[in-house]
Design a protein around this motif. Structure first.
Motif, PDB file in Angstrom:
ATOM      1  N   PHE A 405       0.812  -1.214   0.000  1.00 59.03           N
ATOM      2  CA  PHE A 405       0.000   0.000   0.000  1.00 59.03           C
ATOM      3  C   PHE A 405       0.849   1.270   0.000  1.00 59.03           C
ATOM      4  CE2 PHE A 405      -2.769  -3.305   1.700  1.00 59.03           C
ATOM      5  CZ  PHE A 405      -3.858  -3.152   0.863  1.00 59.03           C
ATOM      6  N   GLY A 406       2.128   1.156   0.306  1.00 56.95           N
ATOM      7  CA  GLY A 406       3.012   2.306   0.195  1.00 56.95           C
ATOM      8  C   GLY A 406       3.416   2.602  -1.226  1.00 56.95           C
ATOM      9  N   ASP A 407       3.124   1.674  -2.144  1.00 59.77           N
ATOM     10  CA  ASP A 407       3.471   1.861  -3.555  1.00 59.77           C
ATOM     11  C   ASP A 407       2.318   1.353  -4.425  1.00 59.77           C
ATOM     12  OD1 ASP A 407       5.103   2.634  -5.669  1.00 59.77           O
ATOM     13  OD2 ASP A 407       6.084   0.677  -5.808  1.00 59.77           O
ATOM     14  N   PHE A 408       1.124   1.838  -4.120  1.00 64.63           N
ATOM     15  CA  PHE A 408      -0.113   1.418  -4.770  1.00 64.63           C
ATOM     16  C   PHE A 408      -0.661   2.604  -5.538  1.00 64.63           C
ATOM     17  CE2 PHE A 408      -4.549  -0.586  -3.718  1.00 64.63           C
ATOM     18  CZ  PHE A 408      -4.646  -1.038  -5.016  1.00 64.63           C
ATOM     19  N   ASN A 409      -0.751   2.489  -6.863  1.00 59.18           N
ATOM     20  CA  ASN A 409      -1.212   3.584  -7.695  1.00 59.18           C
ATOM     21  C   ASN A 409      -2.691   3.871  -7.414  1.00 59.18           C
ATOM     22  OD1 ASN A 409      -2.034   5.327  -9.766  1.00 59.18           O
ATOM     23  ND2 ASN A 409      -0.603   4.452 -11.215  1.00 59.18           N
ATOM     24  N   ILE A 410      -2.962   5.026  -6.819  1.00 58.76           N
ATOM     25  CA  ILE A 410      -4.332   5.367  -6.432  1.00 58.76           C
ATOM     26  C   ILE A 410      -5.237   5.488  -7.654  1.00 58.76           C
ATOM     27  CG2 ILE A 410      -5.772   7.148  -5.367  1.00 58.76           C
ATOM     28  CD1 ILE A 410      -3.441   7.768  -3.506  1.00 58.76           C
ATOM     29  N   THR A 411      -4.720   6.083  -8.721  1.00 58.03           N
ATOM     30  CA  THR A 411      -5.536   6.320  -9.909  1.00 58.03           C
ATOM     31  C   THR A 411      -6.023   5.027 -10.536  1.00 58.03           C
ATOM     32  OG1 THR A 411      -4.265   8.320 -10.345  1.00 58.03           O
ATOM     33  CG2 THR A 411      -5.596   7.462 -12.147  1.00 58.03           C
ATOM     34  N   THR A 412      -5.150   4.024 -10.594  1.00 57.90           N
ATOM     35  CA  THR A 412      -5.495   2.778 -11.293  1.00 57.90           C
ATOM     36  C   THR A 412      -5.962   1.676 -10.352  1.00 57.90           C
ATOM     37  OG1 THR A 412      -3.147   2.154 -11.237  1.00 57.90           O
ATOM     38  CG2 THR A 412      -3.954   3.240 -13.227  1.00 57.90           C
ATOM     39  N   GLN A 413      -6.347   2.023  -9.129  1.00 58.09           N
ATOM     40  CA  GLN A 413      -6.879   1.011  -8.218  1.00 58.09           C
ATOM     41  C   GLN A 413      -8.077   0.253  -8.793  1.00 58.09           C
ATOM     42  OE1 GLN A 413      -7.643   2.708  -4.353  1.00 58.09           O
ATOM     43  NE2 GLN A 413      -5.465   2.831  -3.821  1.00 58.09           N
ATOM     44  N   PRO A 414      -8.959   0.881  -9.606  1.00 60.29           N
ATOM     45  CA  PRO A 414     -10.089   0.129 -10.160  1.00 60.29           C
ATOM     46  C   PRO A 414      -9.692  -1.037 -11.059  1.00 60.29           C
ATOM     47  CG  PRO A 414     -10.521   2.482 -10.290  1.00 60.29           C
ATOM     48  CD  PRO A 414      -9.095   2.342  -9.867  1.00 60.29           C
ATOM     49  N   GLU A 415      -8.421  -1.087 -11.505  1.00 57.33           N
ATOM     50  CA  GLU A 415      -7.976  -2.201 -12.338  1.00 57.33           C
ATOM     51  C   GLU A 415      -7.578  -3.431 -11.521  1.00 57.33           C
ATOM     52  OE1 GLU A 415      -6.944   1.207 -14.088  1.00 57.33           O
ATOM     53  OE2 GLU A 415      -8.957   0.431 -14.367  1.00 57.33           O
ATOM     54  N   THR A 416      -7.460  -3.301 -10.206  1.00 58.51           N
ATOM     55  CA  THR A 416      -7.027  -4.411  -9.355  1.00 58.51           C
ATOM     56  C   THR A 416      -7.912  -5.636  -9.567  1.00 58.51           C
ATOM     57  OG1 THR A 416      -6.236  -2.848  -7.695  1.00 58.51           O
ATOM     58  CG2 THR A 416      -6.605  -5.119  -6.982  1.00 58.51           C
ATOM     59  N   THR A 435       3.542   4.556 -10.373  1.00 56.32           N
ATOM     60  CA  THR A 435       2.890   5.300 -11.452  1.00 56.32           C
ATOM     61  C   THR A 435       2.513   4.396 -12.627  1.00 56.32           C
ATOM     62  OG1 THR A 435       5.060   5.835 -12.402  1.00 56.32           O
ATOM     63  CG2 THR A 435       4.115   7.421 -10.847  1.00 56.32           C
ATOM     64  N   ALA A 436       2.554   3.076 -12.430  1.00 55.80           N
ATOM     65  CA  ALA A 436       2.227   2.144 -13.519  1.00 55.80           C
ATOM     66  C   ALA A 436       0.778   2.325 -13.955  1.00 55.80           C
ATOM     67  CB  ALA A 436       2.461   0.713 -13.061  1.00 55.80           C
ATOM     68  N   GLU A 437       0.558   2.347 -15.259  1.00 52.96           N
ATOM     69  CA  GLU A 437      -0.796   2.489 -15.808  1.00 52.96           C
ATOM     70  C   GLU A 437      -1.462   1.141 -16.048  1.00 52.96           C
ATOM     71  OE1 GLU A 437      -0.564   4.931 -19.264  1.00 52.96           O
ATOM     72  OE2 GLU A 437      -0.246   6.774 -18.126  1.00 52.96           O
ATOM     73  N   GLN A 438      -0.663   0.079 -16.083  1.00 54.13           N
ATOM     74  CA  GLN A 438      -1.204  -1.266 -16.240  1.00 54.13           C
ATOM     75  C   GLN A 438      -0.647  -2.148 -15.123  1.00 54.13           C
ATOM     76  OE1 GLN A 438      -3.541  -2.114 -18.292  1.00 54.13           O
ATOM     77  NE2 GLN A 438      -3.569  -0.260 -19.553  1.00 54.13           N
ATOM     78  N   ILE A 439      -1.349  -3.226 -14.827  1.00 57.60           N
ATOM     79  CA  ILE A 439      -0.966  -4.122 -13.747  1.00 57.60           C
ATOM     80  C   ILE A 439       0.461  -4.625 -13.945  1.00 57.60           C
ATOM     81  CG2 ILE A 439      -1.415  -6.439 -12.831  1.00 57.60           C
ATOM     82  CD1 ILE A 439      -4.419  -5.800 -13.174  1.00 57.60           C
ATOM     83  N   ASP A 440       1.266  -4.537 -12.880  1.00 58.19           N
ATOM     84  CA  ASP A 440       2.658  -4.966 -12.966  1.00 58.19           C
ATOM     85  C   ASP A 440       3.127  -5.745 -11.739  1.00 58.19           C
ATOM     86  OD1 ASP A 440       2.568  -2.752 -11.283  1.00 58.19           O
ATOM     87  OD2 ASP A 440       4.559  -2.044 -11.863  1.00 58.19           O
ATOM     88  N   ARG A 441       2.292  -5.881 -10.716  1.00 60.00           N
ATOM     89  CA  ARG A 441       2.699  -6.586  -9.506  1.00 60.00           C
ATOM     90  C   ARG A 441       1.571  -7.481  -8.994  1.00 60.00           C
ATOM     91  NH1 ARG A 441       5.662  -2.285  -5.484  1.00 60.00           N
ATOM     92  NH2 ARG A 441       7.484  -1.828  -6.782  1.00 60.00           N
ATOM     93  N   GLY A 455       5.475 -10.372  -5.866  1.00 60.24           N
ATOM     94  CA  GLY A 455       6.207 -10.569  -7.107  1.00 60.24           C
ATOM     95  C   GLY A 455       5.727  -9.658  -8.207  1.00 60.24           C
ATOM     96  N   SER A 456       6.159  -9.965  -9.427  1.00 61.53           N
ATOM     97  CA  SER A 456       5.946  -9.055 -10.559  1.00 61.53           C
ATOM     98  C   SER A 456       5.152  -9.686 -11.690  1.00 61.53           C
ATOM     99  CB  SER A 456       7.298  -8.579 -11.095  1.00 61.53           C
ATOM    100  OG  SER A 456       8.118  -9.688 -11.457  1.00 61.53           O
ATOM    101  N   LEU A 457       4.399 -10.733 -11.433  1.00 62.06           N
ATOM    102  CA  LEU A 457       3.582 -11.353 -12.464  1.00 62.06           C
ATOM    103  C   LEU A 457       2.414 -10.432 -12.820  1.00 62.06           C
ATOM    104  CD1 LEU A 457       3.089 -13.924 -14.169  1.00 62.06           C
ATOM    105  CD2 LEU A 457       1.687 -14.774 -12.289  1.00 62.06           C
TER     106      LEU A 457
END
Length: 611
Positions: A405-416, A435-441, A455-457
């Motif tokens: 949660f310390g490195d969770f993109n607030i803007t793209t949370q709806p993609e989780t 700042t990732a715009e697509q899922i990366d973790r 991980g990073s899958l």
């Protein structure tokens, strides 16, 4: 000296320092914990060679009454159904324009074609298929195109990939039919900029904004079954039905009496009411869409939504929160999350049909697909914690909470997206970091053993095994060009469809995996340690594994000594020359065919003096 057994508790601990996490693992990638031991995750392979247009945001598997299996996949640009080894485009049709006369205009030696269709309602990126057209200056226009440029309400441009016009002028004949897919959505959530963005009296009047706190959600789909048929709702749009009996070549059809704007859908388990969440207070009026309002159809009837004395349709408005985020079936009830709260609905029969009760506050969900129910216990991801509901709302202790949660993109949370791997007792949340715009973790929880892995899958959607014998998942590339269906002028952005937990490699390539421990020492570091040899203990070992030991004098000092030993099934021991006040262990594999589960490590540890 006697051998010393080096063991670590299951799960990743990111809440402590590396020294404070003594006896724990502190980092990993492509590793899970099972039976208290770390092991490399299963591999994956392409399910089909074709790639899909856009980024998949939901998947749903089911079988029809004849036992034929299907998988629905919704992207920001298309709706697909996969069946019997192939993916088919079943995107709903928004408009059909018939009998257009000479709608195409070409420019000599150009691949750009201007199309005239009054009131077409399309936007750049939408899809249109032409039929009944005669050849226009050497170009056969009876194909599907992506609209390249919006010109005005009556005109747009498409690109004829791979060919150019042999002349200039208009043509196509008098019987051209243009069939338009529903308008596309955003590939990811983003801040909204421009005129009218922001609160009243913010900044100066009549100037576009370059920053904003207003988030425009990326396109989401939600799927469920009504019998053997598919119910599909596109976020911010309509609800559709795909009848398995019409075949894979037929698009999904709008449910005409349903609300025209909703966030997502769900079908109740035994009484078969269709629910629409974040929908219209006045059916058919998109201006009345309320993100906290929900409707349910009459029982066994997805076409009846207006409540009367002779049906069981109805509605509720939830008070706690700003929008309904998710819903799930659990223990004979339907759980509903807003961005701040949890509510439960139960079927009570006439005259009220359902009851609605608040079950928890300050425990909202971050996305439509961040919830998973396992045998009546529901798990979800909130804005800053993980929760479960087993009759009461409980925060799940999480040893990687600050890391996630310390490195969770607030803007793209709806993609989780939350995926269940029930064979491995594992729930995984795939999310966007920084700042990732697509899922990366990803972050995974073994819900039986309460151990965490990271991980990073990058998987945008996931379906557990059941209908199919393996979990299925999707991965998105912003630079790849999709292959199905064949579309001219198609822009980048494609999804690959995978069979997960299949083999040990990443679609034929090496699947790099590692797990790293916290520091270990002797006598709390009062004496330096010297290690001369090690005896490894692995299960399910194939290929080779690197056993890496790092030694430091102080927690904050740089690594002074690193030793790496390669272990195979024939390795009985390995020699080490390592010395330091504390040590750290990493198990790593990076070759095709590697696989392992790590048990323990016995080391010849001796106290050593400083020099």
């Amino acid at each position: 000296m006697p051998l010393t057994k080096i063991q670590f508790a299951p799960g990743i601990d990111k809440q402590n320092t590396e020294y404070g996490a003594e006896g724990r693992w502190t980092d990993s990638d492509m590793v899970r914990f099972r039976y208290g031991l770390p092991e490399k995750i299963g591999g994956w392979a392409k399910l089909i060679s074709d790639t899909l247009i856009g980024v998949v945001r939901d998947m749903h598997a089911w079988s029809d009454l004849n036992g034929i299996r299907y998988m629905a996949l919704g992207t920001d640009r298309k709706l697909y159904v996969y069946s019997e080894g192939a993916a088919y485009d079943i995107t709903p049709i928004r408009r059909t324009s018939g009998s257009l006369t000479n709608p195409f205009t070409t420019v000599n030696a150009s691949s750009v074609v201007t199309v005239t269709d009054a009131g077409h309602g399309a936007q750049a990126g939408d899809f249109v298929t032409f039929s009944g057209a005669s050849t226009v200056n050497g170009l056969d226009m009876n194909k599907e195109f992506e609209i390249t440029t919006y010109v005005d309400a009556n005109t747009y441009k498409v690109t004829y990939t791979g060919s150019t016009a042999s002349g200039a002028g208009s043509g196509g004949g008098s019987s051209v039919v243009a069939t338009y897919d529903i308008n596309i959505g955003l590939a990811n959530s983003a801040y909204g900029y421009g005129w009218g963005t922001g609160t009243w009296n913010t900044s100066t009047w009549n100037t576009p904004r370059s920053t904003s706190t207003v988030t425009i959600d990326g396109r989401q789909w939600s799927f469920d079954n009504f019998g053997e048929d598919l119910i599909a709702t596109v976020s911010g749009g309509g609800t559709y039905r795909w009848d398995t009996s019409v075949g894979t070549g037929t698009p999904a059809a709008i449910i005409s009496n349903a609300p025209t704007v909703s966030r997502f859908t769900l079908v109740s388990p035994t009484d078969r009411h269709v629910f629409l969440f974040g929908t219209e207070t006045t059916i058919g009026s998109s201006a009345t869409a309320d993100p906290l309002f929900l409707r349910f159809s009459s029982q066994e009837d997805y076409n009846t939504w207006v409540p009367t004395a002779t049906n069981t349709a109805g509605s509720f408005r939830i008070q706690d929160g700003s929008k309904i985020m998710a819903a799930a079936r659990s223990r004979g009830a339907i759980l509903v999350w807003t961005d701040t709260s949890l509510h439960g609905m139960q079927f009570v029969g006439p005259p009220f049909t359902f009851s609605l009760n608040q079950l928890g506050a300050n425990c909202g969900a971050v996305s439509n697909h961040c919830v998973k129910d396992v045998n009546g216990i529901t798990y979800w991801m909130s804005q800053n914690s993980f929760y479960m509901f087993d009759g009461a709302v409980k925060k799940i202790p999480c040893s990687v909470q600050d890391y996630v949660f310390g490195d969770f993109n607030i803007t793209t949370q709806p993609e989780t997206y939350c995926g269940l791997n029930s064979e491995k007792n594992e729930i995984t949340w795939f999310y966007c970091s920084g700042t990732a715009e697509q899922i990366d973790r990803y972050v995974s929880l073994n819900y039986l053993e309460q151990s965490w892995a990271i991980g990073s899958l990058a998987r945008t959607a996931w379906v557990d095994y059941g209908v199919y014998e393996y979990p299925y998942a999707t991965e998105y590339s912003t630079t790849a060009v999709a292959t199905t269906p064949s579309v001219l002028g198609l822009t980048d952005g494609a999804t690959t469809f995978y069979r997960q937990e299949f083999g040990v490699d990443a679609d034929g390539s090496a699947l790099d995996a590692y797990v790293t421990s916290g520091d270990f020492d002797i006598q709390d570091g009062q004496e330096l340690l010297h290690i001369g040899r090690g005896i490894p203990d692995f299960q399910n070992l194939s290929g080779t594994v690197d056993v890496e030991l790092k030694f430091k004098t102080y927690p904050t000092s740089s690594t002074s000594i690193t030793t790496t030993s390669t272990v195979s099934t024939s390795t009985t021991k390995f020699d080490i020359r390592g010395r330091g006040r504390q040590g750290q262990l990493t198990i790593r594999s990076d070759a095709v065919g590697d696989n392992w589960r790590f048990g323990t490590l016995r080391l010849d540890v001796q106290p050593d003096g400083g020099r």
